[in-house]
Design a protein around this motif. Sequence first.
Motif, mmCIF file in Angstrom:
data_model
loop_
_atom_site.group_PDB
_atom_site.id
_atom_site.type_symbol
_atom_site.label_atom_id
_atom_site.label_comp_id
_atom_site.label_asym_id
_atom_site.label_seq_id
_atom_site.Cartn_x
_atom_site.Cartn_y
_atom_site.Cartn_z
ATOM 1 N N ASP A 92 12.763 2.735 -9.464
ATOM 2 C CA ASP A 92 13.316 2.324 -10.751
ATOM 3 C C ASP A 92 12.800 0.968 -11.230
ATOM 4 O OD1 ASP A 92 14.778 4.655 -10.848
ATOM 5 O OD2 ASP A 92 16.595 3.757 -10.032
ATOM 6 N N ASP A 93 11.932 0.341 -10.457
ATOM 7 C CA ASP A 93 11.418 -0.984 -10.784
ATOM 8 C C ASP A 93 10.597 -0.950 -12.074
ATOM 9 O OD1 ASP A 93 10.421 -3.575 -10.806
ATOM 10 O OD2 ASP A 93 9.156 -3.307 -9.029
ATOM 11 N N VAL A 94 11.023 -1.702 -13.066
ATOM 12 C CA VAL A 94 10.307 -1.733 -14.346
ATOM 13 C C VAL A 94 8.937 -2.404 -14.217
ATOM 14 C CG1 VAL A 94 12.388 -1.621 -15.770
ATOM 15 C CG2 VAL A 94 11.454 -3.848 -15.108
ATOM 16 N N GLU A 95 8.715 -3.104 -13.123
ATOM 17 C CA GLU A 95 7.413 -3.740 -12.863
ATOM 18 C C GLU A 95 6.483 -2.828 -12.061
ATOM 19 O OE1 GLU A 95 6.494 -6.794 -14.027
ATOM 20 O OE2 GLU A 95 8.418 -6.826 -15.096
ATOM 21 N N PHE A 96 6.896 -1.552 -11.861
ATOM 22 C CA PHE A 96 6.103 -0.557 -11.137
ATOM 23 C C PHE A 96 5.778 -1.016 -9.716
ATOM 24 C CE2 PHE A 96 4.904 -0.276 -15.667
ATOM 25 C CZ PHE A 96 5.514 0.923 -15.958
ATOM 26 N N GLY A 97 6.777 -1.552 -9.012
ATOM 27 C CA GLY A 97 6.588 -2.107 -7.680
ATOM 28 C C GLY A 97 6.627 -1.101 -6.547
ATOM 29 N N PHE A 98 6.662 0.184 -6.871
ATOM 30 C CA PHE A 98 6.727 1.189 -5.821
ATOM 31 C C PHE A 98 5.479 1.152 -4.944
ATOM 32 C CE2 PHE A 98 5.360 5.216 -4.175
ATOM 33 C CZ PHE A 98 6.430 5.506 -3.339
ATOM 34 N N VAL A 99 5.683 1.255 -3.629
ATOM 35 C CA VAL A 99 4.586 1.440 -2.681
ATOM 36 C C VAL A 99 5.051 2.398 -1.581
ATOM 37 C CG1 VAL A 99 3.367 -0.752 -3.021
ATOM 38 C CG2 VAL A 99 5.228 -0.642 -1.396
ATOM 39 N N PRO A 100 4.187 3.320 -1.154
ATOM 40 C CA PRO A 100 4.560 4.198 -0.051
ATOM 41 C C PRO A 100 4.769 3.371 1.219
ATOM 42 C CG PRO A 100 2.513 4.948 -1.095
ATOM 43 C CD PRO A 100 2.849 3.608 -1.669
ATOM 44 N N MET A 101 5.740 3.757 2.039
ATOM 45 C CA MET A 101 5.999 3.037 3.285
ATOM 46 C C MET A 101 4.984 3.512 4.326
ATOM 47 S SD MET A 101 9.428 2.721 5.631
ATOM 48 C CE MET A 101 10.265 1.405 4.738
ATOM 49 N N LEU A 102 4.023 2.649 4.572
ATOM 50 C CA LEU A 102 2.947 2.935 5.512
ATOM 51 C C LEU A 102 2.807 1.757 6.471
ATOM 52 C CD1 LEU A 102 0.356 4.219 2.884
ATOM 53 C CD2 LEU A 102 1.774 5.623 4.393
ATOM 54 N N PRO A 103 2.119 1.962 7.597
ATOM 55 C CA PRO A 103 1.898 0.835 8.503
ATOM 56 C C PRO A 103 1.160 -0.306 7.800
ATOM 57 C CG PRO A 103 1.304 2.908 9.564
ATOM 58 C CD PRO A 103 1.573 3.209 8.106
ATOM 59 N N ALA A 104 1.365 -1.499 8.292
ATOM 60 C CA ALA A 104 0.735 -2.691 7.716
ATOM 61 C C ALA A 104 -0.786 -2.601 7.826
ATOM 62 C CB ALA A 104 1.245 -3.933 8.435
ATOM 63 N N ASP A 105 -1.464 -3.365 7.002
ATOM 64 C CA ASP A 105 -2.928 -3.372 6.985
ATOM 65 C C ASP A 105 -3.536 -3.728 8.338
ATOM 66 O OD1 ASP A 105 -2.820 -2.663 4.334
ATOM 67 O OD2 ASP A 105 -3.263 -4.673 3.577
ATOM 68 N N ALA A 106 -2.792 -4.431 9.176
ATOM 69 C CA ALA A 106 -3.300 -4.813 10.499
ATOM 70 C C ALA A 106 -3.375 -3.620 11.446
ATOM 71 C CB ALA A 106 -2.417 -5.900 11.107
ATOM 72 N N ALA A 107 -2.664 -2.531 11.144
ATOM 73 C CA ALA A 107 -2.707 -1.331 11.982
ATOM 74 C C ALA A 107 -4.084 -0.691 11.883
ATOM 75 C CB ALA A 107 -1.625 -0.343 11.550
ATOM 76 N N ARG B 192 -3.124 4.348 9.823
ATOM 77 C CA ARG B 192 -2.694 4.283 8.425
ATOM 78 C C ARG B 192 -3.042 5.559 7.676
ATOM 79 N NH1 ARG B 192 -5.432 -0.239 5.994
ATOM 80 N NH2 ARG B 192 -6.788 -0.283 7.801
ATOM 81 N N ALA B 193 -4.212 6.144 7.980
ATOM 82 C CA ALA B 193 -4.617 7.395 7.330
ATOM 83 C C ALA B 193 -3.675 8.532 7.735
ATOM 84 C CB ALA B 193 -6.063 7.730 7.685
ATOM 85 N N GLU B 194 -3.330 8.614 9.026
ATOM 86 C CA GLU B 194 -2.395 9.647 9.490
ATOM 87 C C GLU B 194 -1.019 9.464 8.847
ATOM 88 O OE1 GLU B 194 -2.348 9.498 13.778
ATOM 89 O OE2 GLU B 194 -4.448 10.122 13.909
#
Length: 191
Positions: free
Chosen positions: A77-92, A97-99
């Motif tokens: 519902d974020d009007v700033e379009f802040g949605f992100v899929p919950m995935l492992p951090a970039d350090a993983a 992360r692909a799986e």
Amino acid sequence: MSESPISHLKFSTILSKLRAGINASDLHGSLTGYLCAGGKATEDTWGEALALDFTAEGIQDNPAFPQFFRQTRAQLDDVEFGFVPMLPADAAALETRAEALVDWCRGFLGGVGLAGAGKRGNELSADAREIVKDFATIASSNLDVSGKEEDETALVEVIEFVRVGVLLLHSELAPASSPRPATSPTSRSLH
């Protein structure tokens, strides 16, 4: 005082300790798909709505589960379009992360189905139908990554495609809960 967001790592640890039988990315995808497609649930009923067995000791009383629901709902519902899929951090690892993205898309499609949106497939715009088709392609994939820089770039692009695709689908399938205007991502097919 606002809650600090639950990270993929923190939620994965909670799910593992509770032996919930589902990983954080898959569960986030399921809840996102359900809410995105107009499914009705609250922080107390979402597990039941997704047909999850949350009767195991510790799950019902764990404050992370209502917070997980509130966090997912707020991102959609974020009007700033802040949605992100919950995935492992970039350090993983890139493969991890692909799986997780494959699991997330699989969960998303299941959540959309549980919300009954599959029955309305013909009502979707051509872009939305293409996004659902692309999500299905990702969900059925075995993403082969070698860890090279171009694979990292490609994964980042696919994650962004998924993120924007969710926002478009949410605006079409659940317009009553979405105060923002429809977005129109650049149509990028994955096939």
